[in-house]
Design a protein around this motif. Structure first.
Motif, mmCIF file in Angstrom:
data_model
loop_
_atom_site.group_PDB
_atom_site.id
_atom_site.type_symbol
_atom_site.label_atom_id
_atom_site.label_comp_id
_atom_site.label_asym_id
_atom_site.label_seq_id
_atom_site.Cartn_x
_atom_site.Cartn_y
_atom_site.Cartn_z
ATOM 1 N N ALA A 223 0.866 -1.260 -0.068
ATOM 2 C CA ALA A 223 -0.096 -0.099 -0.014
ATOM 3 C C ALA A 223 0.818 1.210 -0.212
ATOM 4 C CB ALA A 223 -0.965 -0.079 1.481
ATOM 5 N N VAL A 224 1.921 1.234 1.044
ATOM 6 C CA VAL A 224 2.940 2.330 0.793
ATOM 7 C C VAL A 224 3.412 2.435 -0.537
ATOM 8 C CG1 VAL A 224 4.896 3.344 2.042
ATOM 9 C CG2 VAL A 224 3.118 2.234 3.425
ATOM 10 N N SER A 225 4.013 1.538 -1.208
ATOM 11 C CA SER A 225 4.612 1.436 -2.554
ATOM 12 C C SER A 225 3.802 2.207 -3.492
ATOM 13 C CB SER A 225 5.214 0.051 -2.975
ATOM 14 O OG SER A 225 6.065 -0.253 -1.786
ATOM 15 N N ALA A 226 2.470 1.630 -3.515
ATOM 16 C CA ALA A 226 1.439 2.136 -4.474
ATOM 17 C C ALA A 226 1.162 3.613 -4.406
ATOM 18 C CB ALA A 226 0.054 1.352 -4.342
ATOM 19 N N TYR A 274 9.195 -2.176 -2.114
ATOM 20 C CA TYR A 274 9.057 -0.996 -1.617
ATOM 21 C C TYR A 274 10.294 -0.078 -1.970
ATOM 22 C CZ TYR A 274 9.280 2.617 1.937
ATOM 23 O OH TYR A 274 9.403 3.815 2.833
ATOM 24 N N ALA A 275 11.630 -0.619 -1.597
ATOM 25 C CA ALA A 275 12.964 -0.016 -1.835
ATOM 26 C C ALA A 275 12.996 0.396 -3.364
ATOM 27 C CB ALA A 275 14.070 -1.031 -1.434
ATOM 28 N N ALA A 276 12.367 -0.571 -4.360
ATOM 29 C CA ALA A 276 12.589 -0.421 -5.755
ATOM 30 C C ALA A 276 11.672 0.851 -6.119
ATOM 31 C CB ALA A 276 11.947 -1.490 -6.567
ATOM 32 N N SER A 277 10.463 0.929 -5.639
ATOM 33 C CA SER A 277 9.313 1.958 -5.654
ATOM 34 C C SER A 277 10.060 3.430 -5.104
ATOM 35 C CB SER A 277 7.997 1.839 -4.849
ATOM 36 O OG SER A 277 7.652 0.499 -5.542
ATOM 37 N N LEU A 278 10.821 3.317 -4.076
ATOM 38 C CA LEU A 278 11.336 4.452 -3.492
ATOM 39 C C LEU A 278 12.273 5.153 -4.359
ATOM 40 C CD1 LEU A 278 12.018 3.717 0.321
ATOM 41 C CD2 LEU A 278 10.525 5.162 -0.482
#
Length: 297
Positions: A223-226, A274-278
């Motif tokens: 959810a945070v990544s989205a 998530y790290a990739a999304s950041l």
């Protein structure tokens, strides 16, 4: 030419084709991805991200009491977990109304006490293996009863979320307007309690596969990544479910091939996404750095 295809088959598809326990684990994880990750999106939008973590710990005393009464009976532990989660949420709300404490402070205090109590009960009446199984789960050990529980909770959750969608959106973005209009006789409090109930039952369903400590990871990390990828709510809901499903598949395969605990491995894969999304998402570091450099130029 056939060897690369054989290697791909053995690495990605053979575990699911050959072993029933892998297929059950995959179905359970995908079902949780469809139901839990969208709830995480609403939690982040409501600035209640830590609520999921608090409730995931708060279900432990109920799970422990169910374990004490009926052993590793999934029905007893699930029922105890739901009751404990709702009791903690109600207690936190009561403390907020009756004292000067804010809701986050009351939740933090109550869930820490609940976590300690649950660990003490399980350690007193079970073995170290029982404690590890309840805390960290075993996706590869999901049986037919566990699969039915997860599938049933996911189905109910998806239907309920679709039914409550407009009310939840109003309650999230404009609770004052919702209270003023009293949509279908329901104020903001009714929608909030219904939403909390969905969160609790998904966390209880997730403890069978991911454990009480890890279940919230599949709800919150995607959810945070989205939010880094999309600005619109529907796109965030779809993206969160997709990321959770990818993390589940990758985590199960890595757990199978490298003999690691399945629950933490799935959450680690969600953390990698998530790290990739950041780094790569439109709301991540690279895009913001590129935009700021062009503005300076």
């Amino acid at each position: 030419m056939q060897e690369p295809f054989d290697a791909i088959w053995l690495a990605l598809f053979a575990p699911f084709a050959e072993f029933a326990f892998m297929r059950r684990a995959l179905v359970a994880t995908l079902a949780l991805s469809l139901s839990a990750a969208p709830l995480g999106v609403f939690l982040t939008l409501r600035r209640m991200s830590l609520l999921g973590d608090a409730l995931s710990h708060a279900v432990l005393p109920g799970v422990a009491i169910g374990f004490m009464v009926s052993g590793l009976s999934l029905t007893a532990m699930a029922l105890g977990g739901v009751l404990a989660g709702m009791l903690v949420a109600a207690l936190a709300g009561a403390v907020t109304r009756w004292t000067a404490l804010k809701e986050d402070a009351s939740l933090a205090a109550i869930y820490l006490v609940a976590l300690a109590l649950g660990v003490m009960l399980i350690a007193r009446h079970g073995t170290q293996l029982d404690l590890l199984h309840i805390l960290f789960g075993s996706a590869l050990g999901v049986d037919e009863a566990g699969l039915l529980l997860v599938a049933g909770v996911a189905s109910v959750s998806v239907v309920a979320l679709a039914t409550m969608y407009r009310g939840l959106v109003l309650e999230t973005f404009d609770p004052v307007f919702l209270n003023a209009t009293r949509r279908r006789g329901c104020g903001a409090w009714v929608w909030q309690q219904g939403f909390l109930m969905l969160v609790v039952i998904n966390l209880v369903a997730g403890f069978q596969t991911l454990g009480t400590l890890m279940a919230v990871g599949l709800m919150m990390l995607p959810a945070v990544s989205a939010r880094l990828w999309h600005a619109t709510l529907p796109a965030q809901l779809v993206n969160a479910s997709a990321q959770a499903a990818c993390a589940g598949c990758a985590g199960l395969l890595l757990s199978y091939h490298f003999d690691t605990p399945s629950g933490p491995t799935i959450i680690a894969c969600a953390g990698a996404l998530y790290a990739a999304s950041l780094l790569l998402a439109p709301g991540g570091w690279l895009a913001r750095h590129w935009t700021s450099r062009h503005r300076v130029a």
